[in-house]
Design a protein around this motif. Structure first.
Motif, PDB file in Angstrom:
ATOM      1  N   UNK A  78       0.831  -1.195   0.000  1.00 34.15           N
ATOM      2  CA  UNK A  78       0.000   0.000   0.000  1.00 34.15           C
ATOM      3  C   UNK A  78       0.870   1.252   0.000  1.00 34.15           C
ATOM      4  N   UNK A  79       0.569   2.166  -0.917  1.00 32.63           N
ATOM      5  CA  UNK A  79       1.308   3.413  -1.005  1.00 32.63           C
ATOM      6  C   UNK A  79       2.522   3.362  -1.906  1.00 32.63           C
ATOM      7  N   UNK A  80       2.970   2.150  -2.314  1.00 31.52           N
ATOM      8  CA  UNK A  80       4.123   2.053  -3.218  1.00 31.52           C
ATOM      9  C   UNK A  80       3.794   2.673  -4.569  1.00 31.52           C
TER      10      UNK A  80
ATOM     11  N   UNK B  68     -10.102   0.646 -11.933  1.00 32.21           N
ATOM     12  CA  UNK B  68     -11.506   0.252 -11.804  1.00 32.21           C
ATOM     13  C   UNK B  68     -11.683  -0.769 -10.684  1.00 32.21           C
ATOM     14  N   UNK B  69     -10.674  -1.560 -10.434  1.00 28.99           N
ATOM     15  CA  UNK B  69     -10.727  -2.547  -9.344  1.00 28.99           C
ATOM     16  C   UNK B  69     -10.301  -1.937  -8.006  1.00 28.99           C
ATOM     17  N   UNK B  70      -9.996  -0.638  -8.030  1.00 26.27           N
ATOM     18  CA  UNK B  70      -9.589   0.101  -6.829  1.00 26.27           C
ATOM     19  C   UNK B  70      -8.306  -0.464  -6.217  1.00 26.27           C
ATOM     20  N   UNK B  71      -7.436  -0.972  -7.084  1.00 27.36           N
ATOM     21  CA  UNK B  71      -6.151  -1.483  -6.613  1.00 27.36           C
ATOM     22  C   UNK B  71      -5.069  -0.420  -6.692  1.00 27.36           C
ATOM     23  N   UNK B  72      -5.227   0.539  -7.599  1.00 27.75           N
ATOM     24  CA  UNK B  72      -4.248   1.619  -7.732  1.00 27.75           C
ATOM     25  C   UNK B  72      -4.981   2.939  -7.858  1.00 27.75           C
TER      26      UNK B  72
ATOM     27  N   UNK C  31       0.011   4.824  -7.831  1.00 25.34           N
ATOM     28  CA  UNK C  31       0.378   4.248  -6.535  1.00 25.34           C
ATOM     29  C   UNK C  31      -0.604   3.133  -6.181  1.00 25.34           C
ATOM     30  N   UNK C  32      -0.118   2.189  -5.385  1.00 33.91           N
ATOM     31  CA  UNK C  32      -0.998   1.149  -4.849  1.00 33.91           C
ATOM     32  C   UNK C  32      -1.974   1.820  -3.879  1.00 33.91           C
ATOM     33  N   UNK C  33      -3.241   1.535  -4.067  1.00 34.59           N
ATOM     34  CA  UNK C  33      -4.275   2.167  -3.261  1.00 34.59           C
ATOM     35  C   UNK C  33      -4.196   1.722  -1.799  1.00 34.59           C
ATOM     36  N   UNK C  34      -4.206   2.705  -0.888  1.00 34.59           N
ATOM     37  CA  UNK C  34      -4.256   2.397   0.533  1.00 34.59           C
ATOM     38  C   UNK C  34      -5.690   2.118   0.951  1.00 34.59           C
ATOM     39  N   UNK C  35      -5.806   1.615   2.169  1.00 35.94           N
ATOM     40  CA  UNK C  35      -7.128   1.367   2.737  1.00 35.94           C
ATOM     41  C   UNK C  35      -7.845   2.696   2.941  1.00 35.94           C
TER      42      UNK C  35
END
Length: 243
Positions: free
Chosen positions: A31-33, A61-65, A74-78
């Protein structure tokens, strides 16, 4: 799956998306990378940048980034669960989430408000308000862009007090309002205005959670009208039952 396979009947962009999704879901990308640039990924997979962009769009669209304008992907954080209740307080919400937060004051002004604001605050056509615009940050990220209106006659000199105290609750307390409750909340999803998108450093085609609210003192007199644009990527609104 480590690299793409040509001629297997699956689009290259889809294969790239699955490889990167696997890296995220298995923790190789945390997360955050920040992900490599489109040019770097194109070179890695030996494809053009358009193919990479399609893969990245699928991951969004998958809320992964998430993509930050001018910075990269970036990688999506919680997401933050932001509670809206009878007594909504930004600082208390962040404290409950164990998140470091601060408020940046952008501008304040004394002005005749828009008709909608004047009516919500129960003001006459020629009565003034104080308008205060802020950005809220949590863990280094922009959470919202807010505009708050306060009756100027009731709270003379309010902006100076707010700049000193950095808190609506403590500011209103200075004027004898020791408690206030949420009288009205309206939530909608909409595209941000250009100025808001720029301030929040997000793409103009990314929706924000648009919250209009009225806070009132214990006698039911409105003390604040607010418009808050929450980042749809960072915030999930939780509507709580009355206290």
């Amino acid at each position: 799956m480590s690299e793409i396979e040509r001629g297997r009947g699956i689009a290259l962009w889809s294969q790239i998306g699955e490889i990167l999704a696997e890296d995220i879901l298995k923790g190789r990308l945390r997360q955050g990378d920040q992900l490599p640039s489109a040019q770097e990924l194109a070179a890695r997979f030996d494809v053009n940048r358009h193919t990479v962009r399609r893969a990245m769009a699928a991951l969004e669209q998958r809320n992964l980034v998430r993509t930050e304008q001018g910075r990269g992907t970036f990688v999506q954080e919680q997401t933050l669960d932001y509670a809206i209740s009878k007594r909504t307080r930004f600082t208390q919400n962040m404290r409950n989430l164990n998140v470091e937060a601060d408020i940046e004051i952008l501008e304040d002004a004394r002005e005749i408000p828009p008709t909608q604001v004047a009516e919500a605050l129960g003001l006459g056509r020629s009565e003034y308000v104080y308008r205060i615009d802020t950005l809220s940050h949590a863990d280094g990220h922009i959470v919202d862009h807010s505009t708050a209106y306060f009756p100027a006659m009731r709270f003379p000199g309010l902006p100076e007090v707010y700049r000193r105290l950095q808190s609506v609750t403590r500011t209103l307390s200075e004027f004898g309002v020791n408690d206030y409750v949420r009288k009205h909340t309206r939530v909608s999803a909409r595209l941000p205005e250009a100025a808001t998108a720029k301030l929040m450093k997000q793409l103009p085609n990314r929706p924000v959670l648009h919250v209009q609210s009225i806070n009132a003192d214990p006698r039911g007199m409105p003390v604040q009208y607010g418009i808050t644009r929450f980042s749809g990527d960072w915030v999930q609104l939780i509507l709580m039952a009355d206290d």
